[in-house]
Design an enzyme around this catalytic site. Structure first.
Site, mmCIF file in Angstrom:
data_model
loop_
_atom_site.group_PDB
_atom_site.id
_atom_site.type_symbol
_atom_site.label_atom_id
_atom_site.label_comp_id
_atom_site.label_asym_id
_atom_site.label_seq_id
_atom_site.Cartn_x
_atom_site.Cartn_y
_atom_site.Cartn_z
ATOM 1 N N GLU A 133 0.770 -1.234 0.000
ATOM 2 C CA GLU A 133 0.000 0.000 0.000
ATOM 3 C C GLU A 133 0.805 1.291 0.000
ATOM 4 O O GLU A 133 0.377 2.283 -0.571
ATOM 5 C CB GLU A 133 -0.929 -0.011 1.225
ATOM 6 N N SER A 187 -32.154 -33.700 47.998
ATOM 7 C CA SER A 187 -31.234 -34.388 48.914
ATOM 8 C C SER A 187 -29.772 -34.131 48.604
ATOM 9 O O SER A 187 -28.902 -34.527 49.392
ATOM 10 C CB SER A 187 -31.501 -35.892 48.871
#
Length: 832
Positions: free
Chosen positions: A141, A421
């Site tokens: 770029e 339980s």
């Protein structure tokens, strides 16, 4: 006056002209010299003008004076315009889409779990991007990025010329200008935007470092596949973090910046020639700039990316994990909900992918695959599961439900189902930790004998009378604590809670890991029956403390949190002792017996030394199994909930079974998961320090026997949690011998009675004496229920105390149900 002429004067003769000098000379003689020179210069200039006057085509060509003047004018205008633009155009705030990021959730090993944002972006620092990848982007770029100004007018003109002449659209923008477009402006192609871009870029170049601009560019650029930024691109194309990219892969990603769709060779194989050409251009540029050696360039092969994958989203277990992690972060004060919503957080969880898959597979195998759309009850089945490392408190696996996109409530973290339980071990731990004794003063140990008679009224409680029923109304008579735990005898554990003190039981449960604000964690005898509605995660944390010999560490779901490369501070994980090792280890010892021969025998299929406890909520609305090996703690709950109304429903008939209990599907899931999760690791046995070894030489209990061989009965025995014991096996508890019902027939049917010995105490609906038959005075059967309320005859429990089909709630002096006591609404004698 004499007529003779005077000497030196010539007389004037009008007829003879007088000689005179030339006119000019005469005039000059009369003027100053300076004036004369001025006149001469003027005459010369006039002659020059006369000679240079243009005619014809020359008249259209500007003179050098005109050219210079025009140039100076244009320069002044340009300078003025530049200064005006520079002063008027400010650097704006970033646009919303440029700063939007998704939060990324990862497994412990870095494998992605989910993203929760629409914008697939995750910012990284420049130091996280390998130098070769940075240079590849520059080669593609802007190769002069570090040496040239922020804008390049020559390149802009060249790009405009190429665009006009048909050589393709070329912006001619530098990386700085592209960053300005991405971060501050937008993608629209207008003159106004280009002008703003120019001035913002100039200002930015003066105020921000090149490295910062490059970092911003890499994080804002679009790479295709809905990937914004280099980190998202690395994951989208190569399934790895940017830190793990090599130069060849970086060059391919840099190629995409020009035109992502034109160079994606996996999505469009026909793009390969163009993509390879662009890739070679990038690498050749790196060689030219001396960023890459020719030798290294020569051995590089084109790094084909993987195929595009659909976005993970929050389907399956992913959404439940994200939800749980977000709640954890907010509760711990790490990141609040609003801040987290801004995105950009990278959250590494403690979850392990192998164990997560193993838990999901176990649920699918034992429950999901067995569901039948033809069975109405199967529509209501929900499953939650959590697995924790007891040594660290780290959550290793979590199952929240069938699919987050179909069922949003996380079954692993919800707090609205009774634990049943599964709470009983906390009662026994509290008894040992506090050195508690029975009503007669005997220390509570695994071998302490209690009265397990069905619906026996607890002794020593000053509140409302409380007489919970056992599972299926079975009376166990004289039974040791260990065997009462194996068979989950409610009558024993309810009495034990009173002997210890309900407040102490509550404190111990909180110390082990249950949140203090757990709903219905009330200091009453019913606390032993699991009326509290803790979450699966809460229970796993508490059991992890038992597995870790009484040392507790608050669970954690998060290993690391970062944003933009900066790591956030996490709360320190502190391991501290909350109960003695003897209390925790003795509890483990009796829970081992549950797996070896009690209600949790299905868990033995894991093939590991294990301890655990089953549990069932009121009306069979939930079934639990909480178990552990020395290495791993896992809690599983199967719940019933109407998918349309959200109401809790019984599990009767689900999975084609008459009922679901903790020793069934939950224990089976636990065994299947534990075997897979620990596969390949050596089995370890428990190293326990107990207050008393469990006596194993007593004959097993048979409910049809008339004799309980466990020894003298303690009339002050405690009771349990659910109102029924889990599992279908009778285990080794001692039954009462046949005889008239204790306290007369209950509303749901006669209760098994038998001879008792010991001190006199109230029974369920009558008075227990030393006579051969429990019930009325002097050994006679008790009278019918008192007017104040019938005797409870239903098995099970209802925290509300409302009567069920099996019979009204216990009433009267001998059997009134305490508030919150469980009462099963199933018919008496329903199968386990």
């Amino acid at each position: 006056m004499s007529d003779e002429p005077q000497q030196g004067w010539t007389p004037r003769d009008a007829t003879v002209p007088t000689p005179a000098a030339p006119a000019k000379k005469t005039e000059k003689a009369g003027k100053p010299e300076r004036a004369e020179r001025a006149e001469r210069a003027e005459e010369t200039e006039d002659r020059g003008k006369s000679r240079r006057r243009r005619t014809g085509w020359r008249r259209v060509i500007p003179t050098w004076r005109m050219t210079l003047g025009a140039f100076l004018l244009c320069a002044l205008l340009l300078i003025g315009g530049f200064l005006t633009g520079y002063l008027l155009v400010d650097i704006p705030p970033a646009n919303a889409s440029a700063v939007a990021q998704s939060n990324v959730y990862l497994y412990k090993d870095g494998t992605p779990i989910a993203r929760d944002g629409e914008i697939n972006r995750e910012n990284v620092s420049l130091s996280q991007v390998p130098l070769g990848v940075q240079q590849a982007v520059l080669a593609a770029e802007d190769r002069d990025f570090y040496s040239k100004p922020a804008v390049d007018p020559q390149a802009m003109l060249r790009g405009a010329w190429n665009t006009v002449t048909g050589k393709g659209k070329q912006s001619g923008s530098t990386i700085t200008q592209q960053y300005v477009k991405n971060y501050y402006l937008g993608q629209e192609q207008t003159v106004t935007r280009k002008v703003k871009e120019f001035f913002i870029a100039v200002k930015l170049g003066r105020e921000v470092s090149k490295s910062e601009i490059l970092r911003g560019y890499l994080n804002t650029s679009y790479f295709g596949r809905n990937a914004y930024g280099i980190q998202a691109a690395a994951q989208a194309y190569y399934g790895k973090d940017v830190t793990d990219l090599d130069t060849a892969e970086g060059a391919y990603l840099a190629s995409l910046l020009k035109a992502p769709s034109a160079y994606d060779v996996a999505t469009h194989p026909g793009n390969r020639p163009a993509a390879e050409g662009r890739w070679n251009y990038v690498l050749d540029g790196m060689v030219k700039e001396k960023w890459l050696s020719p030798a290294a360039r020569a051995v590089m092969d084109f790094p084909a990316p993987r195929r595009d994958r659909a976005a993970d989203g929050l389907s399956g277990q992913r959404g439940y994990v994200v939800q749980a992690v977000e709640e954890y972060l907010a509760r711990k004060g790490i990141v609040d909900e609003n801040t987290l919503a801004t995105g950009g957080y990278r959250i590494t969880t403690t979850l392990e992918p192998g164990k997560q898959d193993a838990l999901t597979d176990a649920v699918d195998e034992q429950v999901t695959s067995r569901l039948d759309t033809a069975r109405e009850a199967d529509r209501n089945v929900r499953v939650g599961g959590v697995s924790i490392d007891p040594a660290t408190g780290k959550v290793l696996a979590m199952y929240g439900g069938v699919d987050y996109t179909k069922q949003f409530v996380n079954n692993a973290t919800r707090r609205d189902y009774q634990v049943g339980s599964a709470f009983k071990p906390f009662v026994f731990t509290a008894a040992v930790e506090n050195g508690s004794t029975t009503q007669e003063g005997r220390p509570i140990t695994p071998n302490t004998v209690y009265d397990g008679t069905n619906k026996r009224r607890v002794q020593g409680w000053t509140g409302a009378p409380y007489a919970p029923a056992n599972e299926d109304d079975v009376s166990y008579g004289r039974v040791t604590v260990s065997r009462a735990t194996d068979e989950s005898v409610n009558a024993v554990y309810a009495q034990m809670a009173v002997d210890v003190g309900p407040a102490r039981v509550r404190r111990t449960a909180v110390a082990l890991g249950l949140p203090a604000n757990t709903p219905d964690l009330t200091a009453a005898p019913s606390i032993a029956l699991g009326t509290a509605t803790a979450s699966v995660l809460d229970m796993a944390q508490a059991y992890a403390t038992l597995a870790n010999h009484g040392r507790h560490s608050t669970y954690t779901l998060v290993e690391k949190v970062t944003k933009n490369g900066t790591e956030l501070d996490l709360p320190a994980q502190r391991m501290r002792r909350v109960v003695s090792r003897e209390a925790a280890d003795t509890t483990t010892a009796i829970l081992r017996s549950v797996v070896d021969g009690g209600t949790g025998t299905a868990a033995g299929a894991a093939g590991r030394p294990a301890a655990g406890k089953t549990g069932t909520a009121e009306e069979d609305r939930a079934a639990w199994f909480a178990g552990y090996t020395p290495d791993l703690v896992t809690v599983v709950a199967v719940m019933g909930q109407n998918p349309d109304t959200g109401a809790q429903t019984p599990l009767y008939g689900a999975l084609g079974q008459s009922r679901i209990n903790g020793g069934g599907a939950p224990a089976e899931i636990w065994a299947r998961y534990t075997a897979a999760a620990l596969q390949g690791s050596p089995a370890r046995d428990f190293e326990l320090k107990v207050v008393e070894e469990i006596e194993r030489n007593r004959p097993p209990f048979d409910p049809q026997d008339g004799e309980d061989p466990t020894g003298p009965r303690d009339p002050g025995g405690p009771g349990g949690t659910d109102g029924r014991s889990e599992g279908g096996s009778w285990g080794r508890g001692g039954p009462a011998s046949p005889g008239p019902s204790a306290g007369g027939p209950g509303a749901g049917g006669p209760v098994t009675g038998g001879p008792v010995t010991g001190t006199t105490g109230p029974g369920a609906g009558g008075t227990v004496t030393t006579s051969p038959t429990a019930g009325g005075p002097s050994g006679t059967p008790s009278a019918p229920p008192s007017p104040s309320g019938p005797v409870a005859g239903s098995p099970g429990e209802t925290p509300s105390g409302t009567p069920g089909p099996g019979g009204p709630t216990a009433g009267g002096p001998g059997g009134t149900s305490a508030p919150g006591s469980p009462t099963d609404v199933r018919p008496s004698g329903a199968p386990q």
